[in-house]
Motif scaffolding. Structure first.
Motif, PDB file in Angstrom:
ATOM      1  N   VAL A  32      29.770  35.365  61.495  1.00  0.00           N
ATOM      2  CA  VAL A  32      30.289  36.240  60.578  1.00  0.00           C
ATOM      3  C   VAL A  32      30.489  35.712  59.290  1.00  0.00           C
ATOM      4  O   VAL A  32      30.490  34.795  59.593  1.00  0.00           O
ATOM      5  N   THR A  33      30.019  36.087  58.379  1.00  0.00           N
ATOM      6  CA  THR A  33      30.119  35.570  56.884  1.00  0.00           C
ATOM      7  C   THR A  33      31.558  36.388  56.018  1.00  0.00           C
ATOM      8  O   THR A  33      32.191  35.769  55.195  1.00  0.00           O
ATOM      9  N   THR A  34      31.018  37.669  55.815  1.00  0.00           N
ATOM     10  CA  THR A  34      31.743  38.639  54.977  1.00  0.00           C
ATOM     11  C   THR A  34      33.192  38.892  55.599  1.00  0.00           C
ATOM     12  O   THR A  34      33.073  39.021  56.313  1.00  0.00           O
ATOM     13  N   ALA A  35      33.894  38.371  54.104  1.00  0.00           N
ATOM     14  CA  ALA A  35      35.269  40.074  55.543  1.00  0.00           C
ATOM     15  C   ALA A  35      35.775  40.148  53.648  1.00  0.00           C
ATOM     16  O   ALA A  35      35.843  40.133  52.554  1.00  0.00           O
ATOM     17  N   PHE A  36      36.454  41.358  53.921  1.00  0.00           N
ATOM     18  CA  PHE A  36      37.277  42.161  53.013  1.00  0.00           C
ATOM     19  C   PHE A  36      38.433  41.308  52.695  1.00  0.00           C
ATOM     20  O   PHE A  36      38.986  41.472  54.170  1.00  0.00           O
ATOM     21  N   ALA A  37      39.346  41.438  51.930  1.00  0.00           N
ATOM     22  CA  ALA A  37      40.851  41.305  51.418  1.00  0.00           C
ATOM     23  C   ALA A  37      41.188  41.480  50.437  1.00  0.00           C
ATOM     24  O   ALA A  37      40.546  41.003  50.017  1.00  0.00           O
ATOM     25  N   ALA A  38      42.469  42.365  50.655  1.00  0.00           N
ATOM     26  CA  ALA A  38      43.171  42.805  49.661  1.00  0.00           C
ATOM     27  C   ALA A  38      43.433  41.285  48.882  1.00  0.00           C
ATOM     28  O   ALA A  38      43.918  40.260  48.699  1.00  0.00           O
ATOM     29  N   LYS A  39      43.248  41.539  47.087  1.00  0.00           N
ATOM     30  CA  LYS A  39      43.982  40.392  46.199  1.00  0.00           C
ATOM     31  C   LYS A  39      45.405  39.737  45.910  1.00  0.00           C
ATOM     32  O   LYS A  39      46.295  41.474  47.163  1.00  0.00           O
ATOM     33  N   LYS A  40      46.140  38.738  46.046  1.00  0.00           N
ATOM     34  CA  LYS A  40      46.839  38.310  46.126  1.00  0.00           C
ATOM     35  C   LYS A  40      47.079  37.909  44.672  1.00  0.00           C
ATOM     36  O   LYS A  40      46.841  36.995  44.495  1.00  0.00           O
ATOM     37  N   LYS A  41      48.569  38.091  44.697  1.00  0.00           N
ATOM     38  CA  LYS A  41      48.914  37.707  42.872  1.00  0.00           C
ATOM     39  C   LYS A  41      48.865  35.623  43.342  1.00  0.00           C
ATOM     40  O   LYS A  41      48.185  35.391  42.100  1.00  0.00           O
ATOM     41  N   ARG A  42      49.179  35.305  43.650  1.00  0.00           N
ATOM     42  CA  ARG A  42      49.082  33.833  44.260  1.00  0.00           C
ATOM     43  C   ARG A  42      48.458  33.091  44.901  1.00  0.00           C
ATOM     44  O   ARG A  42      47.862  31.641  45.207  1.00  0.00           O
ATOM     45  N   GLY A  43      47.253  33.756  45.460  1.00  0.00           N
ATOM     46  CA  GLY A  43      46.003  33.810  45.556  1.00  0.00           C
ATOM     47  C   GLY A  43      45.668  34.096  46.822  1.00  0.00           C
ATOM     48  O   GLY A  43      46.681  33.956  47.958  1.00  0.00           O
ATOM     49  N   GLU A  56      37.187  40.468  47.219  1.00  0.00           N
ATOM     50  CA  GLU A  56      38.671  41.390  47.329  1.00  0.00           C
ATOM     51  C   GLU A  56      38.740  42.539  46.369  1.00  0.00           C
ATOM     52  O   GLU A  56      37.607  42.481  46.014  1.00  0.00           O
ATOM     53  N   TYR A  57      39.861  43.149  46.676  1.00  0.00           N
ATOM     54  CA  TYR A  57      39.861  44.434  45.992  1.00  0.00           C
ATOM     55  C   TYR A  57      41.639  44.115  45.906  1.00  0.00           C
ATOM     56  O   TYR A  57      42.052  43.728  46.415  1.00  0.00           O
ATOM     57  N   ASP A  58      41.426  45.759  45.195  1.00  0.00           N
ATOM     58  CA  ASP A  58      43.091  45.792  44.595  1.00  0.00           C
ATOM     59  C   ASP A  58      43.938  46.438  45.798  1.00  0.00           C
ATOM     60  O   ASP A  58      42.917  47.448  46.384  1.00  0.00           O
ATOM     61  N   GLY A  59      44.911  46.206  46.525  1.00  0.00           N
ATOM     62  CA  GLY A  59      45.038  46.835  48.340  1.00  0.00           C
ATOM     63  C   GLY A  59      46.976  46.350  48.003  1.00  0.00           C
ATOM     64  O   GLY A  59      47.250  46.265  47.419  1.00  0.00           O
TER      65      GLY A  59
END
Length: 341
Positions: A32-43, A56-59
């Protein structure tokens, strides 16, 4: 077989579950290589981005006050105003799924990924989270938090549409609506040490809780403390307090040899301490239903003491572990693989 992950990255719990699953799948010859995750201000945490190709995306995001409290109304207002961005993110996720054509999607409590199940009925979904255990009739209930309970119930449903639910728990129980699983920890967490060093290990989900810890360190100068959190500010040095930025590998090394653990009310760090048979003091973030529920659950089953604020005088001398149950997690993942094949 191609599997995509969706990972909610607030705290380290769902990240830990995702990495643990990836490690097991690799042992079965599945990458498994790919993961979806929402962006975070602190990274995003480095130990997460090191493991996955993260899209990454706006979540969805929580809003905290200066004391680390979750502010429900601000959280709702913020995410309502950002609805157009969330829609754009959802379309982005769907387009990638359409292109990749995975056999299954494993979702670790990420709402936008959960919603994609409405549009990809040929893909099997598996949803992992300790929050699903809260829906069981056997889970100990706590009073209050009416709005937050409703919020968790809604997120539970959104993240598990058409999915096989894997509910993580400190202990085993029976519920026909879900697969009950022990905590899923990274492989490094399952090794123990006979050595013990003279320090208390602390993990704080929110840096805003640090002033409490600093006050306690001054009050109890004979207690050595090693604290991990996401550091964004400078703090005065204390002879008995060492501060570390989040580092998953170093944290696990210290977990094995510390004499006790203090953590927020998050599920995974407390589970690691329980597996390691460490005396455990849990401090739920103020006004955070899930963390209060975790603390209450651990306390009622004699795995931890919990306090509304950091109070080192309450550090227990001894707590129960549950190693036999925790060591069965691979059996659960075997059931999951059987389901998606």
């Amino acid at each position: 077989m191609k599997i995509l992950f969706g990972v909610q990255t607030e705290g380290n719990g769902h990240i830990t579950q995702a990495i643990a699953t990836k490690q097991y799948l690799r042992s079965q010859g599945i990458e498994v290589t790919t993961a979806f995750a929402a962006k975070k201000k602190r990274g995003l945490s480095k130990y997460f981005t090191d493991e996955f190709n993260v899209i990454e995306y706006d979540g969805f995001d929580f809003v905290f006050d200066n004391d680390g409290r979750v502010v429900i109304w601000k959280t709702i207002v913020k995410n309502t105003f950002e609805l157009p961005r969330l829609i754009v993110s959802f379309i982005k996720i769907c387009s990638i799924i359409q292109k990749e054509k995975p056999d299954a999607i494993f979702n670790y409590y990420e709402p936008l990924v959960g919603l994609t199940a409405l549009f990809f009925k040929n893909i099997k979904y598996v949803s992992f989270g300790h929050q699903y255990a809260m829906d069981s009739y056997v889970y100990p209930k706590i009073n209050g938090y009416i709005v937050q309970k409703l919020f968790v119930d809604v997120i539970n449903k959104i993240t598990s549409i058409r999915a096989k639910i894997v509910a993580l728990s400190y202990y085993e129980f029976n519920d026909d609506t879900m697969i009950v699983s022990p905590p899923m920890l990274r492989s490094e967490s399952y090794s123990t040490s006979d050595k013990q060093q003279d320090f208390v290990l602390v993990y704080l989900m929110n840096e805003d809780m640090l002033p409490q810890l600093i006050s306690q360190a001054k009050k109890y100068p004979d207690i050595n403390i090693h604290c991990f959190t996401k550091l964004t500010k400078q703090y005065d040095d204390l002879p008995n307090l060492k501060l570390f930025n989040l580092d998953g590998k170093l944290f696990q090394e210290k977990m094995k040899v510390c004499k006790a653990v203090v953590c927020s009310g998050g599920f995974e760090t407390s589970a690691e301490a329980i597996y390691q048979n460490k005396p455990l003091l849990m401090i739920p973030m103020p006004n955070h239903y899930e963390q209060h529920a975790n603390c209450n659950d651990a306390y009622l089953n004699s795995y931890a003491i919990y306090s509304e604020s950091i109070d080192l005088s309450k550090l227990p001398k001894y707590q129960l572990g549950n190693k036999k149950w925790f060591d069965t997690y691979q059996y659960v993942l075997q059931r999951v693989l059987y389901y998606i094949r």
